[in-house]
Design an enzyme around this catalytic site. Structure first.
Site: not given
Lengths: 414, 414
Positions: B15, B143, B145, B189-191, B298-300
């Protein structure tokens, strides 16, 4: 004419924008410095603040904090959605407002909002005139939708357009990193007018924006939409679509409320946001990976991407409202008129519009600015919008985060 | 030790982030200026570019455009999600990569990505060693994350955290303008790891952020969630919630996939995004107005809110990878180690981590940084994250829009 001395009230109304507080500051700062205005009162939650006798003494605020209003999104005095009744049918609220105006010797009322707010101003002003209470009433325009009648554009729009354009450029790059192809559907605000969605064309003009743009001004046809998307996807391997939340079918029904014949595997018809719906049917047609994105309310409060031009003009609108009112004007909304100087530079001038004309009207994107296929935007729109998004504000920060205005909100001595 | 001369390949994987190209620039700029590196090749779409013999000659790029990579989000060379097989089971791809490496005399390979990419690096390096082909392989971390093992933090995280914190502050203000109350659910986000969602606590620390924060590190309980929300809403008249897309029940199943007993008026169980689901059940419980918001990608890619610290460190990681490799290091990922100098200022140093240790591990938010109620964030996290978001980049603009790097992407002469 003898000067009219008295207190003023400023209220904010309707949906917030990134620059609504710049207009508030334009009113407050100008009023605090005008010898004819004895006190500057901010109404808590718009007209409700007047009805509830909840008025803040803006003269007690720290001037540095007031200045930060230029960079503080979302109605700092609080807002409301309150539709005033016709005073001939029910004058309860009007009597109360007059009572409050008399109590504080209010002679100037400034209401900062969209077309519903101009309707409120108009009704109040006519009532005060009927009751022989002298009070000058001015509307200060505000809306991200850019749909107010009679003005070249509205405070709030330039910043929202800049946010949309920049976000579309970023989304475009993100959606193109893989070689596996993707259809990206971006849902943008705008129930009846497509000004916000059209702003995505700015990104397209920079080489990284939507291939297809659908405004509510053009009746939506699902088959045409799917043919458009499929054609682009087959040609490029990608397709980016910007669509207004307000697109509707020829019969007037909103597309976002419609059920499709497609189901979600559970046998349930697919409902939900418009972007999700269109992504679902696009996937069904093309078998491509799809990505629905809803820009949501960040379009109207993303002050970190505000336009300095918009901030300046929003302030100017508030300032002009006060100066005109003190100068004897009433029952008007401040509007904008654009010019180009001898060097071709954009200049924005103030004009006055009758409240009665503005209230309850909507200005849509001219059909000549939409391509004849109905899925793109003509250059005339870009010439129109580009001056409105210019300039980077010097946003006050604390530890790299926005430093918003901190108002004390001290209620006026009764 | 004699210097190892040869070409290098840089690839991007996984990503995209706002600063992944700053790392690419760190590699490319350092490599172009190092006498041991004969050619600098950029792989199109990561490892696929090597397999397909699609390599760009980065030496042919305009240096000013390369510099703009510092401010250009989303993998400029293109990315891929390609899991390499175990070479003992199927070495087809590895043979091909070796063939390409020999063809261009590649002696340095830099792969910029997350933990899957470190796995790819590791497998490739071990294969090259087994085949007695000297090639130094370095991983450059990436990342949003923030979940890579062994490093204090990851390039990409600081900018995403800043975007989330700022957006939450803006959303908070917008959700509080009316006096009618509202429950706002923001999906972040964040699985598997809650680093991104925890960043919303920055907004809370500034007085305008979520009341409740739910990370995937803590098993989710719907009744507890509803009790939490209802308690805040009854007390304040508002409630803002930040929730990770990856929150799951004690049995491991993701909340976002669950059906509830609530229906949508058509008798259909409510499905859809997590924010919509939680807003639906919160409305069912409290009868409040609810607003679900998904921050989405849009966060990334929101580079307009990047952290200059993050940009600097992303560049440093790429630069260090090249210098270490030329200095004789291989099979390592560049990691970060933080220090505080004598004045208490944050300093970031490079460290080296074994690829084998990093690959396929995940670093989660320490449980001690989550409140015992499981719905808030402790001060230790804020102390950790604040240095990472500092600094405003001087973003190149054209007509007030981002001016991204324009690479020519000229394929290397074969």
């Amino acid at each position: 004419m003898e000067a009219l001395k008295g207190a003023c009230i400023i209220g904010q109304s309707g949906g917030p924008t990134s620059v609504i507080n710049a207009s508030a500051y334009g009113v407050i700062n100008t009023a605090l410095n005008n010898p004819n205005i004895t006190r500057v009162l901010g109404a808590e939650h718009g007209i409700k603040g007047i009805l509830n006798d909840r008025l803040f003494d803006m003269g007690k605020e720290d001037p540095d904090e007031l200045k930060r209003l230029l960079y503080t999104p979302s109605s700092a005095l609080g807002s409301c959605r309150y539709k005033m009744k016709d005073p001939d049918k029910d004058d309860t609220d009007y009597k109360r407002i007059l009572e409050i105006f008399k109590k504080y010797d209010v002679r100037y009322f400034f209401y900062n909002g969209g077309n519903d707010s101009m309707d409120t101003c108009n009704k109040i002003s006519k009532y005060m005139q009927k009751m022989n209470y002298e009070c000058r009433v001015m509307g200060v325009p505000k809306t991200i939708d850019n749909d107010l009648f009679g003005t070249d554009h509205c405070p709030g729009y330039g910043s929202a357009a800049k946010y949309i354009a920049t976000s579309c450029m970023e989304v475009f790059n993100d959606c193109h990193v893989y070689d596996t192809g993707e259809i990206c559907i971006i849902e943008i605000m705008g129930r009846h007018a497509g000004w916000l969605t059209a702003a995505s064309a700015i990104a397209t003009s920079m080489g990284c924006g939507p291939d297809l743009i659908y405004l509510p001004e053009i009746p939506f046809d699902m088959d045409t939409f799917l043919d458009d998307v499929e054609a682009i996807y087959k040609q490029k391997g990608y397709c980016m679509v910007a669509v207004s939340e307000g697109v509707h079918y020829a019969d007037g029904s909103f597309v976002s409320n419609a059920k499709t014949s497609a189901t979600d595997g559970f046998g349930h018809a697919q409902l939900g946001g418009l972007a999700s719906l269109l992504a679902f049917v696009a996937a069904d047609r093309t078998h491509a990976k799809v990505r629905p994105i809803e820009l949501s309310l960040l379009q109207r409060c993303g002050a970190h991407l505000a336009s300095q031009t918009d901030i300046n003009e929003a302030y100017m609108a508030g300032e002009a409202a006060v100066n005109c009112a003190v100068g004897g004007i009433t029952d008007k909304m401040i509007g904008f008129e654009r010019q180009y100087d001898a060097d071709g530079n954009y200049v924005c001038n103030v004009k006055l519009l009758d409240l009665a004309d503005v209230a309850n009207e909507e200005k849509k994107v001219p059909l000549e600015w939409i391509t004849k296929e109905g899925n793109g935007i003509e250059k005339e729109f870009l010439d129109y919008v580009m001056p409105l998004i210019q300039g980077e504000p010097d946003i006050p920060k604390y530890k790299s985060l926005p430093r918003y205005a901190r108002l004390q909100k001290i209620l006026i001595d009764k």
